[in-house]
Design a protein around this motif. Structure first.
Motif, PDB file in Angstrom:
ATOM      1  N   LEU A 187      -4.525  -7.454  -5.226  1.00 30.26           N
ATOM      2  CA  LEU A 187      -5.210  -8.477  -5.990  1.00 30.26           C
ATOM      3  C   LEU A 187      -6.627  -8.005  -6.267  1.00 30.26           C
ATOM      4  O   LEU A 187      -7.280  -7.412  -5.398  1.00 30.26           O
ATOM      5  N   ASP A 188      -7.114  -8.251  -7.449  1.00 30.99           N
ATOM      6  CA  ASP A 188      -8.468  -7.806  -7.801  1.00 30.99           C
ATOM      7  C   ASP A 188      -9.506  -8.851  -7.409  1.00 30.99           C
ATOM      8  O   ASP A 188     -10.211  -9.415  -8.240  1.00 30.99           O
ATOM      9  N   ASP A 189      -9.589  -9.109  -6.109  1.00 26.29           N
ATOM     10  CA  ASP A 189     -10.609 -10.003  -5.587  1.00 26.29           C
ATOM     11  C   ASP A 189     -11.644  -9.166  -4.828  1.00 26.29           C
ATOM     12  O   ASP A 189     -11.597  -7.943  -4.848  1.00 26.29           O
ATOM     13  N   ASP A 190     -12.557  -9.813  -4.170  1.00 27.05           N
ATOM     14  CA  ASP A 190     -13.621  -9.085  -3.476  1.00 27.05           C
ATOM     15  C   ASP A 190     -13.079  -8.169  -2.378  1.00 27.05           C
ATOM     16  O   ASP A 190     -13.672  -7.146  -2.060  1.00 27.05           O
ATOM     17  N   ARG A 191     -11.955  -8.552  -1.809  1.00 23.67           N
ATOM     18  CA  ARG A 191     -11.390  -7.767  -0.707  1.00 23.67           C
ATOM     19  C   ARG A 191     -10.364  -6.742  -1.189  1.00 23.67           C
ATOM     20  O   ARG A 191      -9.863  -5.957  -0.404  1.00 23.67           O
ATOM     21  N   LYS A 192     -10.024  -6.789  -2.484  1.00 24.64           N
ATOM     22  CA  LYS A 192      -8.948  -5.933  -2.989  1.00 24.64           C
ATOM     23  C   LYS A 192      -7.704  -6.103  -2.118  1.00 24.64           C
ATOM     24  O   LYS A 192      -7.119  -5.150  -1.602  1.00 24.64           O
ATOM     25  N   THR A 193      -7.305  -7.341  -1.971  1.00 22.56           N
ATOM     26  CA  THR A 193      -6.245  -7.698  -1.038  1.00 22.56           C
ATOM     27  C   THR A 193      -4.928  -6.996  -1.372  1.00 22.56           C
ATOM     28  O   THR A 193      -4.403  -7.127  -2.479  1.00 22.56           O
ATOM     29  N   VAL A 218       4.192 -10.380  -1.920  1.00 24.19           N
ATOM     30  CA  VAL A 218       3.518 -11.622  -1.548  1.00 24.19           C
ATOM     31  C   VAL A 218       2.127 -11.323  -1.003  1.00 24.19           C
ATOM     32  O   VAL A 218       1.839 -10.214  -0.537  1.00 24.19           O
ATOM     33  N   GLY A 219       1.241 -12.346  -1.062  1.00 23.86           N
ATOM     34  CA  GLY A 219      -0.095 -12.228  -0.526  1.00 23.86           C
ATOM     35  C   GLY A 219      -0.142 -12.643   0.934  1.00 23.86           C
ATOM     36  O   GLY A 219       0.896 -12.936   1.559  1.00 23.86           O
ATOM     37  N   PRO A 230       4.286 -15.720  -3.604  1.00 23.46           N
ATOM     38  CA  PRO A 230       4.680 -14.596  -4.446  1.00 23.46           C
ATOM     39  C   PRO A 230       3.639 -14.335  -5.528  1.00 23.46           C
ATOM     40  O   PRO A 230       3.263 -15.232  -6.278  1.00 23.46           O
ATOM     41  N   GLU A 231       3.153 -13.097  -5.592  1.00 26.05           N
ATOM     42  CA  GLU A 231       2.111 -12.719  -6.544  1.00 26.05           C
ATOM     43  C   GLU A 231       2.636 -11.795  -7.640  1.00 26.05           C
ATOM     44  O   GLU A 231       2.016 -11.677  -8.699  1.00 26.05           O
ATOM     45  N   LEU A 232       3.757 -11.141  -7.374  1.00 26.78           N
ATOM     46  CA  LEU A 232       4.314 -10.201  -8.334  1.00 26.78           C
ATOM     47  C   LEU A 232       5.822 -10.114  -8.150  1.00 26.78           C
ATOM     48  O   LEU A 232       6.310 -10.089  -7.021  1.00 26.78           O
ATOM     49  N   THR A 275      -3.815  -4.987  -9.661  1.00 21.34           N
ATOM     50  CA  THR A 275      -3.670  -3.577 -10.014  1.00 21.34           C
ATOM     51  C   THR A 275      -2.449  -2.994  -9.316  1.00 21.34           C
ATOM     52  O   THR A 275      -2.286  -3.157  -8.101  1.00 21.34           O
ATOM     53  N   VAL A 276      -1.601  -2.319 -10.084  1.00 17.34           N
ATOM     54  CA  VAL A 276      -0.416  -1.651  -9.557  1.00 17.34           C
ATOM     55  C   VAL A 276      -0.644  -0.145  -9.662  1.00 17.34           C
ATOM     56  O   VAL A 276      -0.847   0.383 -10.754  1.00 17.34           O
ATOM     57  N   SER A 277      -0.639   0.547  -8.521  1.00 21.73           N
ATOM     58  CA  SER A 277      -0.895   1.985  -8.482  1.00 21.73           C
ATOM     59  C   SER A 277       0.278   2.721  -7.859  1.00 21.73           C
ATOM     60  O   SER A 277       1.058   2.153  -7.090  1.00 21.73           O
TER      61      SER A 277
END
Length: 274
Positions: free
Chosen positions: A50-56, A84-85, A90-92, A119-121
């Motif tokens: 997730l593109d948050d401050d923590r890059k979760t 899931v986060g 579910p996030e993706l 972001t998916v890497s």
């Protein structure tokens, strides 16, 4: 995933895909087990955050949410997997399958279910970076307040889901009414959190999800309220209604897909074949 999009992808990826390392057994049970193992393994190559401050980082659930087939598109075997986060939401979602009419063109069809960008890497390189939320959660104004027990809330969510309907526009030629799968694909939530309870439902061709319906009990203005969100799991034009009133639509997405959008398709090639 449907025939026209697959034909475009076949042309796009022609000559770029390596075959599986070993041929499947003539015994269908062994072949099915081998496909399942391969499809599950192929989903593990991604690092998703997730593109948050923590890059979760997101966690891939160890078992697929669904093994499916689609008689409309001709895909006979595929998986639906979920990431899931930390709160188990579910996030993706991604579908893993061989394109109809091929023996070795493996595709990963992604849909963000996140409320923000992600972001998916793979191997340290970004593959897909949707900048928009994959779903927008809205209050269900006429729903009764969430019940006290998990069993009662599940019954409420199932009742709410039955008030929705969804359809897709197959190849821009014909409207197909989709079938609500009776069992949620994923259940989550916990007391004293942002989400008391939630479930991921799907509308499908055969058993192939084409539209996701998320139902969540969220705290709003100091009260628990039922919310819903809808998301695509196909490139074709989609429409959804609630109690007969249109509430959501998504236009036809045609290749090449925009890597900043919440829906994307990647071809899968094993690292050993690169």
């Amino acid at each position: 995933m449907t025939t026209f999009v697959l034909s475009v992808l076949l042309a796009t990826f022609a000559g770029q895909v390596q075959p599986l390392a070993s041929s499947p057994s003539v015994d269908e049970k062994e072949a099915s087990a081998a496909r399942l193992k391969y499809m599950k393994q192929s989903a593990t190559v991604y690092d998703i955050r997730l593109d948050d401050d923590r890059k979760t980082p997101l966690k891939l659930l160890p078992e697929p949410a669904l093994r499916w087939n689609n008689p409309v598109s001709g895909v006979s075997d595929g998986l639906l997997v979920l990431w899931v986060g930390p709160d188990d939401r579910p996030e993706l979602a991604a579908q893993v399958f061989i394109a109809a009419g091929t023996k070795d063109l493996w595709l990963h069809e992604f849909q963000s279910l996140s409320l923000g960008p992600l972001t998916v890497s793979r191997n340290g390189a970004a593959q897909w970076q949707p900048r928009k939320p994959g779903v927008e959660m809205k209050i269900i104004d006429d729903a009764s307040p969430p019940a006290e027990t998990p069993a009662q809330r599940l019954a409420q969510m199932r009742t709410i889901a039955k008030n929705f309907a969804a359809a897709d526009d197959f190849e821009g030629k014909s409207r197909w009414e989709l079938r609500l799968l009776a069992k949620p694909l994923h259940r989550y939530g916990k007391p004293k959190s942002d989400i008391l309870d939630g479930a991921l439902f799907a509308f499908a061709h055969g058993t192939d999800p084409e539209v996701f319906l998320i139902i969540e009990s969220r705290l709003k203005a100091g009260k628990e309220r039922w919310h819903y969100g809808l998301a695509a799991m196909t490139a074709y034009a989609l429409r959804a209604s609630y109690q007969g009133k249109d509430v959501w639509n998504r236009p036809w997405q045609q290749p090449p897909f925009d890597p900043k959008e919440p829906f994307y398709i990647l071809k899968y090639v094993p690292d050993s074949a690169k």
